[in-house]
Design an enzyme around this catalytic site. Sequence first.
Site, mmCIF file in Angstrom:
data_model
loop_
_atom_site.group_PDB
_atom_site.id
_atom_site.type_symbol
_atom_site.label_atom_id
_atom_site.label_comp_id
_atom_site.label_asym_id
_atom_site.label_seq_id
_atom_site.Cartn_x
_atom_site.Cartn_y
_atom_site.Cartn_z
ATOM 1 N N LYS B 82 -7.824 6.811 -2.785
ATOM 2 C CA LYS B 82 -7.047 7.079 -3.767
ATOM 3 C C LYS B 82 -7.929 5.940 -5.056
ATOM 4 O O LYS B 82 -8.190 4.898 -4.552
ATOM 5 C CB LYS B 82 -5.696 6.419 -3.926
ATOM 6 N N SER B 157 2.060 10.088 -7.206
ATOM 7 C CA SER B 157 0.822 9.905 -8.331
ATOM 8 C C SER B 157 -0.216 9.840 -7.225
ATOM 9 O O SER B 157 -1.365 10.333 -7.700
ATOM 10 C CB SER B 157 0.705 8.616 -8.811
ATOM 11 N N SER B 181 4.959 7.559 -4.446
ATOM 12 C CA SER B 181 3.794 8.290 -4.767
ATOM 13 C C SER B 181 2.893 8.452 -3.525
ATOM 14 O O SER B 181 1.597 9.072 -3.785
ATOM 15 C CB SER B 181 2.976 7.280 -5.628
#
Lengths: 101, 488
Positions: B82, B157, B181
């Site tokens: 990420k 996210s 997330s």
Amino acid sequence: MAQPKITLDAVRHVSKLAALALAPDEQERMCRELDSILGFMAELDTLDVSKVEPTFHAVPMQAALRADVVVPSLPRAELLAAAPAQESGAFAVPKVLDGDK
Amino acid sequence: MSVDAIHQLSLTQLAAAVSAGEVSAVEATRATLERIAQRDPTTHAYLHVDREGALQQASQVDAARARGEALGALAGVPIGIKDNLCTRGLPTTCASKILEGYVPPYDAHVIERIRAEGGVVIGKLNMDEFAMGSSNENSAFGPVRNPWDATRTPGGSSGGAAAATAEGLAAATLGSDTGGSVRQPGSYCGVTAIKPTYGRVSRYGLIAFASSLDQVGPLARDMRDAARMLGVISGHDPRDATSVDRPVDDYESECGKDVRGMRVGVVKGMTDRGCDASVKDAFAAALSRLSSLGCELVDVDLPHRDHALSAYYIIAPAEASSNLARFDGMRYGLRVSSDDLQSTYARSRGAGFGPEVKRRIMLGTYVLSAGYYDAFYLKAQKVRTLIKRDFTQAFERCDVVLTPTAPSPAFKLGEKTGDPLSMYMQDIFTLPPSLAGIAAASVPCGLSPEGLPIGMQLCAPEFEEKRIVRLGHAFETAIGWNSHPAGY
């Protein structure tokens, strides 16, 4: 919590506190959205928490101190490489103090 | 071994194949890069692919093997990261214009750990800007598409991480979880995702959103893979003052253990309101499956769970407003020059941050501003005490608390962008364990009638991740979960 109605003035004040420039249309939208979100949060008024201690930290732990020894820092040149402006091995920033005052 | 079949292997299978010399790390990396080149133009999971660096890391693994050295737990396995985790020499943007082009001079702790075990960092994954969002639509560089249905969101996210894992664009990925997330996108994309206990994994090099909630967590194609990743990234790191110094359990060895007699807590009334029928059905089916595995289902109550949404959307933005003060255009990132220092700050931030990030900074600054601290922030922290107490009491009666992960399967891109509150509602199940700081995971539990994955959330007391691994693995095995998007 007494629910204050969010005004445009409040949005401008908070955006100044946050050092966040907002265009006029953004200010108006923010006004509506903050009002709706904070209005929703008024539901917390139904809870009596007067006798409850706050939990700032979910998992109990003691403040950790590192050993007081010198360790190498990241190389200056590599850190400065990410800066928008640099000068003489330092970050170049706008003038902070007004020379005459 | 056919190189075309590499994406069919699980992470643990691939690491074993590399260690045994059945496939080289370079072959595995090339195959993954090739798959990204074919598929990612549609999915848009990656913001940056490090072709050269990945092949270099892979050839080091192959060289180590040729020298007869023992290889690590992730030998030659391509891992996606990420984009809020710092990677030395690789762009790290948090999917924000304010950090566009930023290249960190150091690796996050978890990246060091991945590399130390022979994992190959293949690229940086798309996300909601600064990890704020539940649909990936807040990325400044365009949303990710769900591999199961390209018209739908992968969740957020960590949407890029979930989509890349589901589509075989990495063997596994690392995301971050503040209020759901890794779990919610895990649920939307049909992968297994673990949010470790707060303090289990070092946050050093994770760009901070809400410091009292943020944790790095793995997303993987099954629980065994996730357990291996968790074992690699867990452990004490003095560079994060909240990293806990206690031994790391052998999570992977929980896979295959008996779950008979495990007490599974089912929260009273949890799916009564606001929950899609397909989620209710899948969850009910999962409960009867667990019962048939010999688990004992017990009723538990989380009486304050309905207040988690308000408490979270006070605490997280408050902490974010403080953490994001560092993006001021001076030391890194975008600078929009103006007449003086103060307006340079304000204009840089105004130009660099997207709408959701601005909303949260404003919300957080407001609730911390003079006169409102007690009414909002302090009150929210007291509600957090109540939610934590709810879980403590529930765990007196059960080993694991079970809920759905999200109230619906993946929704359509654009469906909720006009209404921040309806987007926040996606987090109603994942927020309570986040506020309590406990371990939680999302495990796939079935498909909706339209063929979209549905996940269930397993919550365990702090540092009891092994219970989640044991139960999750037994469940995945029992339902034979090996579903992939069409055309996988």
